[in-house]
Design a protein around this motif. Structure first.
Motif, mmCIF file in Angstrom:
data_model
loop_
_atom_site.group_PDB
_atom_site.id
_atom_site.type_symbol
_atom_site.label_atom_id
_atom_site.label_comp_id
_atom_site.label_asym_id
_atom_site.label_seq_id
_atom_site.Cartn_x
_atom_site.Cartn_y
_atom_site.Cartn_z
ATOM 1 N N MET A 1 8.852 17.208 40.434
ATOM 2 C CA MET A 1 8.284 15.878 40.190
ATOM 3 C C MET A 1 7.831 15.750 38.729
ATOM 4 S SD MET A 1 8.758 14.640 43.217
ATOM 5 C CE MET A 1 8.492 13.056 42.453
ATOM 6 N N LEU A 2 7.241 16.813 38.204
ATOM 7 C CA LEU A 2 6.772 16.767 36.808
ATOM 8 C C LEU A 2 7.953 16.695 35.836
ATOM 9 C CD1 LEU A 2 3.756 19.238 36.812
ATOM 10 C CD2 LEU A 2 3.744 16.760 37.033
ATOM 11 N N ASP B 1 8.955 13.081 35.858
ATOM 12 C CA ASP B 1 7.986 12.297 35.087
ATOM 13 C C ASP B 1 8.214 12.480 33.584
ATOM 14 O OD1 ASP B 1 5.084 10.886 35.216
ATOM 15 O OD2 ASP B 1 5.096 12.376 33.621
ATOM 16 N N MET C 1 8.816 8.892 32.544
ATOM 17 C CA MET C 1 7.529 8.212 32.398
ATOM 18 C C MET C 1 6.677 8.704 31.229
ATOM 19 S SD MET C 1 7.141 5.920 34.802
ATOM 20 C CE MET C 1 8.552 5.436 35.816
ATOM 21 N N MET C 2 6.717 9.976 30.964
ATOM 22 C CA MET C 2 5.737 10.597 30.068
ATOM 23 C C MET C 2 5.807 10.054 28.640
ATOM 24 S SD MET C 2 5.295 14.661 29.372
ATOM 25 C CE MET C 2 6.461 14.675 28.006
ATOM 26 N N PRO C 3 4.666 9.688 28.053
ATOM 27 C CA PRO C 3 4.657 9.368 26.629
ATOM 28 C C PRO C 3 4.907 10.645 25.822
ATOM 29 C CG PRO C 3 2.410 9.419 27.482
ATOM 30 C CD PRO C 3 3.333 9.582 28.663
ATOM 31 N N THR C 4 5.457 10.484 24.623
ATOM 32 C CA THR C 4 5.874 11.657 23.840
ATOM 33 C C THR C 4 4.726 12.653 23.640
ATOM 34 O OG1 THR C 4 5.392 10.401 21.845
ATOM 35 C CG2 THR C 4 7.683 10.458 22.564
ATOM 36 N N GLY C 5 3.524 12.133 23.444
ATOM 37 C CA GLY C 5 2.386 13.011 23.162
ATOM 38 C C GLY C 5 1.990 13.912 24.317
ATOM 39 N N GLY C 6 2.580 13.681 25.499
ATOM 40 C CA GLY C 6 2.214 14.507 26.650
ATOM 41 C C GLY C 6 2.994 15.802 26.747
ATOM 42 N N ARG D 1 2.407 19.132 29.173
ATOM 43 C CA ARG D 1 3.379 19.277 30.260
ATOM 44 C C ARG D 1 4.040 20.654 30.239
ATOM 45 N NH1 ARG D 1 5.410 15.304 33.235
ATOM 46 N NH2 ARG D 1 3.238 14.710 32.960
ATOM 47 N N ARG E 1 13.396 6.277 44.274
ATOM 48 C CA ARG E 1 13.262 5.261 43.236
ATOM 49 C C ARG E 1 14.452 5.342 42.280
ATOM 50 N NH1 ARG E 1 8.026 3.523 41.415
ATOM 51 N NH2 ARG E 1 9.093 3.350 39.417
ATOM 52 N N ARG F 1 14.273 10.866 43.137
ATOM 53 C CA ARG F 1 14.149 10.005 41.962
ATOM 54 C C ARG F 1 15.442 10.074 41.155
ATOM 55 N NH1 ARG F 1 8.246 9.518 41.194
ATOM 56 N NH2 ARG F 1 7.449 9.673 43.313
ATOM 57 N N PHE G 1 -1.081 4.924 22.907
ATOM 58 C CA PHE G 1 0.035 4.880 23.854
ATOM 59 C C PHE G 1 1.063 5.998 23.638
ATOM 60 C CE2 PHE G 1 -1.822 0.755 24.605
ATOM 61 C CZ PHE G 1 -1.709 0.640 25.975
ATOM 62 N N ASP G 2 0.902 6.791 22.595
ATOM 63 C CA ASP G 2 1.695 8.026 22.504
ATOM 64 C C ASP G 2 1.133 9.081 23.453
ATOM 65 O OD1 ASP G 2 3.419 7.085 20.640
ATOM 66 O OD2 ASP G 2 2.377 7.983 18.921
ATOM 67 N N HIS G 3 -0.053 8.827 23.967
ATOM 68 C CA HIS G 3 -0.714 9.799 24.843
ATOM 69 C C HIS G 3 -1.235 9.127 26.107
ATOM 70 C CE1 HIS G 3 -0.697 13.356 22.232
ATOM 71 N NE2 HIS G 3 -0.778 12.499 21.240
ATOM 72 N N ARG H 1 -0.506 5.741 29.375
ATOM 73 C CA ARG H 1 0.216 4.593 29.936
ATOM 74 C C ARG H 1 -0.744 3.701 30.714
ATOM 75 N NH1 ARG H 1 5.815 5.090 31.478
ATOM 76 N NH2 ARG H 1 5.184 3.664 33.118
ATOM 77 N N ASP I 1 -4.197 14.734 27.112
ATOM 78 C CA ASP I 1 -3.091 14.428 26.198
ATOM 79 C C ASP I 1 -2.108 13.424 26.776
ATOM 80 O OD1 ASP I 1 -3.893 15.976 24.038
ATOM 81 O OD2 ASP I 1 -3.105 17.810 24.939
ATOM 82 N N ASP I 2 -2.388 12.941 27.983
ATOM 83 C CA ASP I 2 -1.452 12.037 28.664
ATOM 84 C C ASP I 2 -2.249 11.279 29.725
ATOM 85 O OD1 ASP I 2 0.681 10.796 29.853
ATOM 86 O OD2 ASP I 2 1.747 12.632 30.410
ATOM 87 N N ARG J 1 -3.402 8.415 32.095
ATOM 88 C CA ARG J 1 -2.739 7.352 32.855
ATOM 89 C C ARG J 1 -3.795 6.457 33.493
ATOM 90 N NH1 ARG J 1 2.725 9.555 33.982
ATOM 91 N NH2 ARG J 1 3.082 10.909 32.194
#
Lengths: 498, 498
Positions: free
Chosen positions: A24-25, A28, A32-37, A41, A228, A245, B224-226, B228, B242-243, B245
Motif C-alpha cells: 500500500m505504501l 501511495d 499520492m505522495m508529495p516529493t518531500g515525503g 517513506r 481504485r 490499486r 505542499f511539497d510535504h 496534501r 515530512d508528509d 496529510r
C-alpha cells in the motif's frame, strides 16, 4: 495437521500482512505522495522489509518448517502452502546479511547513475556501476543456486518465476527466435498491402478518458468496492487482493494508449482480486508468478481488447464519449490501429508482434552476462548485433539500446523472460477459454465478460499457487506451454487477418 | 553517550518508522480506501501494532533503558529522549497481554454497539458494553498508575498528555467552571444587543471551496511539497512530519465550516511539519502531547482565523472566489458570523465560548466514573444535571446527551480535558506571540503569517518533547498555564468586542 504447521500459518500471515502494508505504501508513493515525503517513506519501507526478513530468518521459522512436514497429513492446499513457505524461506536465508546490504547499496547507486546516463546517452558513465551490480548478482545467483540445487541464472529467475528454469525457456525462445524475423517481415508486407488506418483527431480530455476507462474496467469485472484507478508516472497494478490499486497516465493527444494501459492493468487486477479468499495472506494464496501474472494482463489487453469483438463493443462507447463519428471511429479502423506493427528500438513502445524479439534479446544477453560469456564492456555491441539479427534494425545509440530499461541497473535479473512467457501463456489460455466457451466472441461483442471471467476465476485465479506454473497451464489447457498456440495467434491476426 | 543509548535510538527509530507506516495507512483508510479494503487493512494495522509492541516489550529494550542512563553524559536532548523512551516503555509494559487483548475486543464490540445505539437513542442497548469498557479501563488505569506512581485517572490521561495530572487540571477547570455560566449569559446578552449577522447566499461549489482552502493553507505556511489536502468523512490531520496529510469535508450550503475546519487542521499540520528534523523518528522529536497539539490548531483557527485582522485579509479572497459582494461579505459581517455564540447540546458543533463547558462536564464525569463515584447507570442523569449547571440547557434525549461522543465507548478515557487545556494554551501562546511581535495584527491583515510561524517554530514546534508541557509553556510565555489569559481573550472578543 501439526501444531507446527498451524504456527507457520500464523507467522506467514503476519509476514504477509506486513508485506501488504508495504505494498500500500508503494502505491501511495507513486500515486499520492508529495516529493518531500520520499525520505521518510524510504525509512518506513526499510523498516517493514527488515521485519519481514527477520520473521523468515528467525531460527524458529526453520524449526517449524522442518517440523511441519513430518509424518502428518496435510491436504493438497496445505502441502502446497508448506512448499511455498519453504521456497520463501530458502530465498530469505540463502544470502548473508552483508551480501543483502551490498546489493541494496550498489543497486541504489547504479540506478541513480543510470537515471543520469540514459538521457545523456553515456553508457561509459554507468558501466562501472553495472559491473558492480553484475558481480553481486552473480554471487546472489551462486548462493541461491546452491540452496535451490539449480544454476545461478535459474536461481535468479526463481525469484520472479518460482520453479522457472532456463532449460524450459531455451527451446521455447529458440523456436520463437527462428520464427519471428520471417514472421515480422510477412506481417509488415501484409500490413503494407492494406490501406493505412485513418487518424483519430484529438484532443481527448483527461476527464473523458478517465470516465471511459472506469466504464470499461467495470464492464470487465473490476470491483470498485475493492479497488481504485489513479494516476502515476509509470502505470502499474498495486495494492492487495481485497483493495487493488491500478494507475494510468493520460495523454490528451492519444486516448488509446491510456485505455489499453488501463485494460492491461485491469487484467493484473482481476487476477489479484480472484485469488482464493480462504488463503489470503498465505504463500499458497498468492499469484503464481510473474509469467502467469503477465498472462492475465496480456490476455485482457492483447487477446481480448485489441481484437475485433471487443472493439465492436467499445467503438460506440468511444464515439459517444468523445462526441465523434465517421469512418475513423469504426471498429474496423480502431482494430487496424490497435494491431499496427512496426520495427522499433524501444521495448515498452513495441507492438505485440515485435515485443518478443526485444525480450529474447535481453534474455540471451543476461544469461551470457551471468554465465560470464559476455562482459559488460561488450554489451552495447552484442545488443546491437542481436537487434539486427532478431528485429532487423540496430539502434543508433545506447540510449535507444542497452540503456533503455531499468531492470539490470536496478538489480532485476531473470525478470525479462516472464514478459514473453506471459504472452504465450495468455494466447494458450485464451485459446482454451474460447474452446470451452463457444459463445465467447458474441459475449465480448455485447460487452458481457462474465463468461470469460468465470473461466479465468475457475482455471487460473482461484488456483493461486496451488500448482506449479507448468501444471497450472496443463490443468487449464490440457498441455504445458506450447509456443505453437502463440504463433498461430500471430498468424491469424497479422497475416490471415481473421 | 553509551553504546546502550545509541542502540536504543536505533530501536526507537525502527519503532517510529513502523508507527509512521501505520499512520499513512490510517490516512489512506479514511481518505482513499474503498469499503471492501477494510478487512485486509485491519490485518495490516494489527500486524504493525504487534511489531511495535514487540519492540518495546522485548527484554533487550528494558536492559538497554536501564543501561543507557548509567553514569553517562547525555546532552539535554538525549536525556529528554531517554525520558520519553522510558515513558513509552512503561506504558507498553505496564499491561499484560491478556488485558491488552481484552481491551481491543471489548472496545471494538462497544464501538459497534454505540454506532447502532446513538442514532436509535438507545442508551440501554450500549450500557452493558460501556460497563465492560469501564471495568477494563479502570484495570488499565490501576496497572499503569502503579508503574507511573500516580492515580488511575492520571495514568489514563498520561497516554494523551504525558505528565498530565488531574491535580493540575482541577483548579484550572474549577476556575473556568465558576466563570463560564455567567460569562455565557453576558456574551449572549452582548450579542443580542447587536444586529444579527447577515446570511451568506450559496451554494458554494466544492471546487471553489477547495481552491480557497489551498490558497489559505499556502498563506499560512503549509508546504505542499510535504503534504496534501484530501476529503474524508471526519476531518483530521494525519501522515508524518515530512508528509502531512490533512482532510476536510465539503458542504455546498456552508463554506465557512469547511474553511475553518481546514484552518484548524492546518494548525496541527504546521506543528508536525515544524518538529525538529534532527530528531525525526525519536520520542523526543515527537509532538509534546494532545493539549499542545490542540493549542496549535486552536491558535490558528480560534485566535487567528476567527479574528478581525485575518478576516480583513480573507474577505476579498472569499468575494473573488465566489463572485459575491455586498455587506454580507464584509470582513465585519464575516467576523460576526465566525464568533456567534449559542447554547447547544452537541460538543463538536459548539462555539469557542461554550465549548469548554462541554469539556468540563465530560472531564468531571469520567473522573467520577473511573474513581467509582458514579455508575454507568447514573450517567445519563448526571450528564443532564451537569449540562443544566454548566450550560443552562439539558438535552431532550441521550442521543444529544451522553451518547454523542465516541470517546468513552471506544476506550479513550482521559482525552477530553486536552481540548480545553489546548484552548487555554492557545490563548496564552498567542498572547505571548502578540507581545513579542507588535506588528502581528498588521502582518496578519496583509496575509503575512511568516512572523507568527517563525515565533511558533522557535517557541513550540522546534522544541518538540524536549520539555514537559508546563515547562514548555513557561519558557515560551513566561509562566505556566494561566486561565486568566483565556478568560481575558473571551472577555475581549465576546463582551468588549475588540
Amino acid at each position: 495437521m501439526t501444531a507446527a504447521y498451524r504456527e507457520l500459518e500464523a507467522r506467514f500471515a503476519r509476514h504477509a500482512a506486513i508485506g501488504e502494508a508495504a505494498s500500500m505504501l508503494h502505491w501511495d508513493m507513486s500515486a499520492m505522495m508529495p516529493t518531500g515525503g520520499s525520505g521518510a517513506r524510504a525509512e518506513q519501507l526499510a523498516a517493514l522489509k527488515r521485519v519481514c526478513h527477520d520473521i523468515l530468518t528467525a531460527p524458529e521459522t526453520a524449526d517449524l518448517i522442518a517440523a511441519a512436514g513430518e509424518g502428518t497429513a496435510l491436504d493438497a492446499w496445505q502441502a502446497a502452502n508448506l512448499r511455498e513457505m519453504r521456497r520463501a524461506w530458502v530465498h530469505a536465508t540463502a544470502l548473508d546479511g552483508a551480501l543483502v546490504e551490498a546489493m541494496v547499496r550498489t543497486c541504489a547507486a547504479s540506478e541513480m547513475a543510470w537515471r543520469a546516463a540514459r538521457p545523456a546517452n553515456d553508457f561509459a558513465a554507468v558501466k562501472p556501476h553495472l559491473e558492480a551490480v553484475l558481480r553481486l548478482v552473480r554471487e546472489v545467483g551462486q548462493a541461491k543456486g546452491e540452496r535451490l540445487g539449480c544454476l545461478p541464472y535459474d536461481a535468479l529467475l526463481d525469484e520472479y518465476e518460482p520453479g522457472g528454469r532456463a532449460a524450459r525457456i531455451d527451446p521455447v525462445f529458440d523456436d520463437l527466435a527462428a520464427f519471428l524475423p520471417g514472421f515480422i517481415a510477412r506481417a509488415l508486407e501484409s500490413q503494407a498491402a492494406r490501406p493505412a488506418p485513418l487518424p483519430l483527431d484529438g484532443p481527448f480530455p483527461v476527464a473523458t478518458q478517465r470516465e471511459l476507462a472506469l466504464r470499461l474496467m467495470r464492464a470487465l469485472g473490476f470491483d470498485f468496492d475493492h479497488g481504485r484507478l489513479d494516476t502515476s508516472l509509470h502505470p502499474f497494478c498495486g495494492g492487495v487482493p481485497d483493495d487493488v490499486r491500478i494507475t494510468t497516465r493520460y495523454d490528451e493527444a492519444d486516448f488509446s494508449r491510456t485505455l489499453m494501459g488501463v485494460l492491461h492493468e485491469t487484467g493484473h487486477a482481476l487476477y489479484e482480486r480472484g485469488l482464493p479468499v480462504a488463503w489470503r495472506r498465505q504463500p499458497v494464496g498468492s499469484a503464481r508468478g510473474m509469467s502467469v501474472h503477465e498472462s492475465q494482463s496480456l490476455l485482457v489487453e492483447m487477446q481480448v481488447c485489441r481484437g475485433r469483438p471487443f472493439l465492436e463493443f467499445a467503438a460506440p462507447l468511444f464515439r459517444a464519449a468523445f462526441g465523434q463519428d465517421g469512418p475513423a471511429w469504426s471498429a474496423e479502423n480502431l482494430h487496424r490501429r490497435a494491431i499496427r506493427v512496426a520495427r522499433s528500438f524501444i521495448r515498452v513502445d513495441a507492438d505485440e508482434a515485435t515485443y518478443p524479439a526485444h525480450v529474447i534479446l535481453r534474455y540471451r544477453l543476461e544469461r551470457a552476462l551471468i554465465a560470464g560469456d559476455l562482459t559488460v564492456a561488450d554489451l552495447p555491441g552484442a545488443w546491437n548485433d542481436g537487434m539486427k539479427t532478431l528485429l532487423g534494425v540496430a539502434p543508433p545509440d545506447d540510449r535507444r539500446g542497452c540503456l533503455q530499461d531499468i531492470h539490470w541497473y536496478d538489480g532485476a535479473w531473470g525478470y525479462f523472460p516472464t514478459y514473453t512467457m506471459g504472452a504465450m501463456t495468455a494466447a494458450q489460455l485464451f485459446d482454451a477459454a474460447a474452446r470451452a466457451l463457444p459463445e465467447l466472441p458474441a459475449a465480448i461483442r455485447r460487452g458481457d465478460f462474465a463468461p470469460l471471467l468465470g473461466w479465468l476465476r475457475r482455471e487460473v485465479h482461484g488456483r493461486a499457487s496451488l500448482l506449479e506454473t507448468d501444471d497450472l497451464l496443463t490443468v487449464a489447457t490440457g498441455r504445458p506451454l506450447d509456443p505453437g498456440v502463440f504463433k498461430a495467434h500471430l498468424e491469424r491476426r497479422y497475416i490471415s487477418d481473421i
